[in-house]
Design an enzyme around this catalytic site. Structure first.
Site, mmCIF file in Angstrom:
data_model
loop_
_atom_site.group_PDB
_atom_site.id
_atom_site.type_symbol
_atom_site.label_atom_id
_atom_site.label_comp_id
_atom_site.label_asym_id
_atom_site.label_seq_id
_atom_site.Cartn_x
_atom_site.Cartn_y
_atom_site.Cartn_z
ATOM 1 C CG ASP A 1 83.977 53.959 53.961
ATOM 2 O OD1 ASP A 1 83.023 54.741 54.119
ATOM 3 O OD2 ASP A 1 83.911 52.751 54.255
ATOM 4 N NE ARG B 1 88.682 44.513 41.834
ATOM 5 C CZ ARG B 1 88.804 45.025 43.057
ATOM 6 N NH1 ARG B 1 88.714 46.320 43.228
ATOM 7 N NH2 ARG B 1 89.009 44.238 44.093
ATOM 8 C CG ASP C 1 89.132 52.573 45.747
ATOM 9 O OD1 ASP C 1 89.523 52.952 46.874
ATOM 10 O OD2 ASP C 1 88.755 51.405 45.539
ATOM 11 C CE LYS D 1 81.093 54.706 50.619
ATOM 12 N NZ LYS D 1 80.809 53.361 51.157
ATOM 13 C CG ASP E 1 85.854 44.813 45.065
ATOM 14 O OD1 ASP E 1 86.256 45.835 45.667
ATOM 15 O OD2 ASP E 1 85.764 43.703 45.619
ATOM 16 N N GLY F 1 91.583 48.771 43.937
ATOM 17 C CA GLY F 1 90.513 49.657 43.496
ATOM 18 C C GLY F 1 90.947 50.869 42.689
ATOM 19 C CB VAL G 1 79.990 53.459 44.852
ATOM 20 C CG1 VAL G 1 78.924 54.481 45.169
ATOM 21 C CG2 VAL G 1 81.279 53.783 45.596
HETATM 22 P P1 5GP Z 1 88.666 53.390 54.605
HETATM 23 O O1 5GP Z 1 89.946 52.843 55.134
HETATM 24 O O2 5GP Z 1 88.704 54.819 54.183
HETATM 25 O O3 5GP Z 1 87.500 53.069 55.485
HETATM 26 O O4 5GP Z 1 88.310 52.501 53.368
HETATM 27 C C1 5GP Z 1 88.812 52.684 52.145
HETATM 28 C C2 5GP Z 1 88.747 51.385 51.390
HETATM 29 O O5 5GP Z 1 87.514 50.664 51.624
HETATM 30 C C3 5GP Z 1 88.776 51.731 49.927
HETATM 31 O O6 5GP Z 1 90.101 51.667 49.452
HETATM 32 C C4 5GP Z 1 87.894 50.660 49.329
HETATM 33 O O7 5GP Z 1 88.703 49.553 48.993
HETATM 34 C C5 5GP Z 1 86.935 50.238 50.431
HETATM 35 N N1 5GP Z 1 85.606 50.864 50.293
HETATM 36 C C6 5GP Z 1 85.071 51.809 51.096
HETATM 37 N N2 5GP Z 1 83.840 52.164 50.671
HETATM 38 C C7 5GP Z 1 83.601 51.446 49.544
HETATM 39 C C8 5GP Z 1 82.497 51.389 48.626
HETATM 40 O O8 5GP Z 1 81.471 52.073 48.721
HETATM 41 N N3 5GP Z 1 82.627 50.510 47.596
HETATM 42 C C9 5GP Z 1 83.722 49.720 47.416
HETATM 43 N N4 5GP Z 1 83.731 48.908 46.375
HETATM 44 N N5 5GP Z 1 84.792 49.771 48.262
HETATM 45 C C10 5GP Z 1 84.716 50.609 49.314
HETATM 46 MG MG MG Z 2 90.870 49.921 48.508
#
Ligand code: 5GP
Ligand code: MG
Length: 181
Positions: free
Chosen positions: A99, A161, A96, A127, A155, A40, A149
């Site tokens: 979350d 992407r 990217d 987010k 993606d 991403g 998003v």
């Molecule tokens: P975390 O480990 O912070 O929960 O997640 C991060 C990863 O989840 C990011 O690197 C991304 O790949 C994916 N991700 C989280 N939210 C989104 C979103 O809204 N859209 C997309 N496309 N990927 C997300």
């Molecule tokens: Mg990722």
């Protein structure tokens, strides 16, 4: 287009340029390696480094923690194959989107035990209201509402992407095959 624009191209360009200048100021004279989380952050990596006018290396790491539109219920897998040598380097991990925070928190530890001089974090997007693991990114492009998003590297089922902006999939698109009319 089944995608509604959230952050237009010119706003991304301007903000990334600011972040690049900040990184350049803070890392001038240091052995900087930017480690981008695949897939991403490829687009933001390419744009960010062209705004960092001090010498630095780039590295890539592959981490995946989700399938399709959901970010819950899976474990994080870090692919070692691409892992750059970070010994005695000041590492800036670039993802990217922040979350739950699980990916970046795990990668910070992963890089730290490999002998980096320092590890800091940068995200294009953060987010609101989703974070589980406490982690304050050192650089953040934009804070966004809790929506799924796509675009500018992000993606949905490996599509979208290429969009030059960040957008939200319109109602009814999630759960459908991405190329469905
Ligand atoms: P975390 O480990 O912070 O929960 O997640 C991060 C990863 O989840 C990011 O690197 C991304 O790949 C994916 N991700 C989280 N939210 C989104 C979103 O809204 N859209 C997309 N496309 N990927 C997300
Ligand atoms: Mg990722």
């Amino acid at each position: 287009m089944p995608v509604e624009v959230l952050i237009p191209e010119d706003a991304l360009r301007a903000r990334i340029h600011e972040l690049g200048a900040e990184v350049a100021r803070e890392y001038a004279g240091k052995p900087l390696t930017i480690v981008a989380v695949l897939t991403g952050s490829l687009i933001v990596l390419a744009d960010l480094i062209r705004s960092i006018d001090v010498p630095h290396r780039i590295g890539l790491v592959h981490a995946s923690s989700y399938r399709g539109a959901t970010t819950t219920g899976s474990t994080l897998v870090i692919n070692e194959a691409l892992a750059p040598d970070v010994a005695d380097r000041d590492v800036l991990l670039l993802d990217d989107i922040l979350d739950t925070g699980r990916t970046l928190a795990a990668l910070v530890d992963h890089i730290a035990v490999r002998g980096a001089r320092s590890v800091r974090t940068a995200v294009l997007l953060r987010k609101l209201g989703r974070q589980i693991v406490p982690l304050e990114p050192d650089y953040c492009g934009f804070t966004i509402p809790d929506a799924f998003v796509v675009g500018y590297g992000l993606d949905y089922d490996d599509d979208y992407r290429h969009l030059p902006y960040v957008g939200v999939l319109k109602e009814g698109m999630i759960g459908r095959p991405p190329r469905d009319p």
